[in-house]
Design a protein around this motif. Structure first.
Motif, mmCIF file in Angstrom:
data_model
loop_
_atom_site.group_PDB
_atom_site.id
_atom_site.type_symbol
_atom_site.label_atom_id
_atom_site.label_comp_id
_atom_site.label_asym_id
_atom_site.label_seq_id
_atom_site.Cartn_x
_atom_site.Cartn_y
_atom_site.Cartn_z
ATOM 1 N N LEU A 22 3.392 11.816 -1.644
ATOM 2 C CA LEU A 22 3.997 10.789 -2.488
ATOM 3 C C LEU A 22 5.483 10.641 -2.183
ATOM 4 O O LEU A 22 6.008 9.523 -2.121
ATOM 5 C CB LEU A 22 3.790 11.136 -3.962
ATOM 6 N N LEU A 23 6.156 11.768 -1.950
ATOM 7 C CA LEU A 23 7.567 11.716 -1.590
ATOM 8 C C LEU A 23 7.751 11.051 -0.233
ATOM 9 O O LEU A 23 8.675 10.260 -0.029
ATOM 10 C CB LEU A 23 8.154 13.134 -1.575
ATOM 11 N N PHE A 24 6.852 11.376 0.703
ATOM 12 C CA PHE A 24 6.914 10.768 2.028
ATOM 13 C C PHE A 24 6.686 9.265 1.937
ATOM 14 O O PHE A 24 7.375 8.479 2.584
ATOM 15 C CB PHE A 24 5.873 11.405 2.948
ATOM 16 N N GLY A 27 9.720 7.621 0.523
ATOM 17 C CA GLY A 27 10.749 7.542 1.551
ATOM 18 C C GLY A 27 10.453 6.471 2.577
ATOM 19 O O GLY A 27 11.356 5.771 3.047
ATOM 20 N N GLN A 28 9.160 6.320 2.918
ATOM 21 C CA GLN A 28 8.773 5.312 3.897
ATOM 22 C C GLN A 28 8.993 3.900 3.345
ATOM 23 O O GLN A 28 9.450 3.004 4.063
ATOM 24 C CB GLN A 28 7.312 5.490 4.299
ATOM 25 N N ALA A 69 5.398 0.241 10.501
ATOM 26 C CA ALA A 69 5.125 1.209 9.434
ATOM 27 C C ALA A 69 3.634 1.491 9.326
ATOM 28 O O ALA A 69 3.222 2.642 9.113
ATOM 29 C CB ALA A 69 5.665 0.683 8.102
ATOM 30 N N PHE A 70 2.797 0.457 9.479
ATOM 31 C CA PHE A 70 1.341 0.645 9.436
ATOM 32 C C PHE A 70 0.890 1.572 10.560
ATOM 33 O O PHE A 70 0.133 2.526 10.342
ATOM 34 C CB PHE A 70 0.617 -0.700 9.570
ATOM 35 N N LEU A 118 -4.704 7.378 5.256
ATOM 36 C CA LEU A 118 -5.238 6.030 5.119
ATOM 37 C C LEU A 118 -5.334 5.634 3.650
ATOM 38 O O LEU A 118 -4.930 4.535 3.258
ATOM 39 C CB LEU A 118 -6.604 5.946 5.788
ATOM 40 N N PHE A 119 -5.851 6.546 2.829
ATOM 41 C CA PHE A 119 -6.053 6.253 1.407
ATOM 42 C C PHE A 119 -4.767 6.350 0.597
ATOM 43 O O PHE A 119 -4.536 5.537 -0.301
ATOM 44 C CB PHE A 119 -7.100 7.203 0.817
ATOM 45 N N PHE A 120 -3.938 7.336 0.914
ATOM 46 C CA PHE A 120 -2.791 7.618 0.054
ATOM 47 C C PHE A 120 -1.456 7.123 0.613
ATOM 48 O O PHE A 120 -0.434 7.269 -0.052
ATOM 49 C CB PHE A 120 -2.711 9.121 -0.222
ATOM 50 N N GLU A 121 -1.458 6.553 1.817
ATOM 51 C CA GLU A 121 -0.232 5.985 2.366
ATOM 52 C C GLU A 121 -0.429 4.538 2.806
ATOM 53 O O GLU A 121 0.333 3.663 2.414
ATOM 54 C CB GLU A 121 0.270 6.827 3.549
ATOM 55 N N LEU A 122 -1.465 4.296 3.636
ATOM 56 C CA LEU A 122 -1.643 2.955 4.173
ATOM 57 C C LEU A 122 -2.002 1.945 3.084
ATOM 58 O O LEU A 122 -1.444 0.844 3.046
ATOM 59 C CB LEU A 122 -2.732 2.957 5.255
#
Length: 266
Positions: A22-24, A27-28, A69-70, A118-122
């Motif tokens: 979540l922090l990453f 930041g992104q 970013a993707f 994929l699920f938690f960032e993308l």
């Protein structure tokens, strides 16, 4: 079946570090915002600027940042650290006696982590982009070819990081090599600055490296900046050639590295 289980285990392990992800992600998102508004500041009142591939619209640069970013969600990995840690702790000795390929083991662990990302960032990143920005839509054919290129990009980056990780079989601590790789990919991949804004000297050097095939070329295709079917398939051909070369280099380093472990009694 065993590799599928490794992927599942890697995915489950990633669930234990949700706060870190979540922090990453936060930041992104901040980084994407900053990059986009830097380009807005560079463009100023202009709607487009000239480049080696013609005029680049501001909305195309916004799309470039978002697409970069993707791709980074899938391309970025911890393979170098993972292998180096296995060597320094001696865990690699246990991996070598298992009836599985060490290379496939590392890839499966990376793949499991990428599924988690994929699920938690993308997906959160995609929702963010839909809400605040818009990405230029490619043709269906270009979208399919873009996906093919990104898959090749993941493989290329994996083998490069895997080869760097194997260097730890000789030197143990390899953060210097990892830092050099991060600097090279930052400059030559087009992850932040598209190669079409580079001076000719840097572009010439970049053409002899695989890094532009990871970010710049797939995104350029998506944005319609690569003309001609022959040029598109030439880029895909370059990706495949680099994959074959990296596989060859990896095999040589692995065979010599394993002998060194045996000599050391590992």
């Amino acid at each position: 079946m065993i590799y599928f289980q490794i992927i599942i285990n890697s995915f489950r392990s990633s669930l234990a570090y949700r706060s870190e992800v979540l922090l990453f992600l936060f930041g992104q998102l901040i980084t994407v915002f900053i990059e986009i508004y830097i380009w807005y500041a560079i463009y100023g009142d202009r709607s487009a600027v000239d480049s080696t591939v013609g005029a680049i619209q501001i909305n195309e640069m916004v799309s470039y940042v978002l697409l970069s970013a993707f791709i980074s969600v899938f391309v970025t990995n911890d393979v170098i650290f993972r292998i180096s840690n296995k060597v320094s702790t001696g865990e690699i000795g246990m991996d070598l006696i298992k009836p599985i390929s060490f290379k496939a083991l590392i890839f499966s662990q990376m793949f499991g982590t990428n599924i988690y990302r994929l699920f938690f960032e993308l997906i959160p990143l995609s929702i963010f982009c839909i809400l605040f920005f818009s990405i230029k839509t490619p043709s269906f054919i270009n979208l399919i070819l873009f996906i093919v290129m990104v898959i090749n990009s993941i493989i290329i980056n994996y083998f490069i990081t895997y080869i760097i990780g194997l260097i730890s079989l000789w030197y143990g601590v390899i953060w210097q090599v990892s830092s050099l790789y991060n600097a090279l990919i930052l400059l030559f991949s087009g992850a932040f600055i598209p190669n079409w804004f580079f001076p000719d000297a840097i572009k010439t050097v970049s053409n002899f490296m695989p890094f532009h095939l990871i970010y710049y070329d797939p995104i350029s295709l998506f944005l319609g900046k690569i003309d001609g079917v022959s040029n598109i398939f030439w880029i895909i051909g370059q990706q495949l050639l680099w994959i074959l070369l990296l596989v060859f280099i990896e095999k040589i380093i692995w065979l010599r590295g394993v002998k060194k472990i045996v000599v050391q009694g590992g």
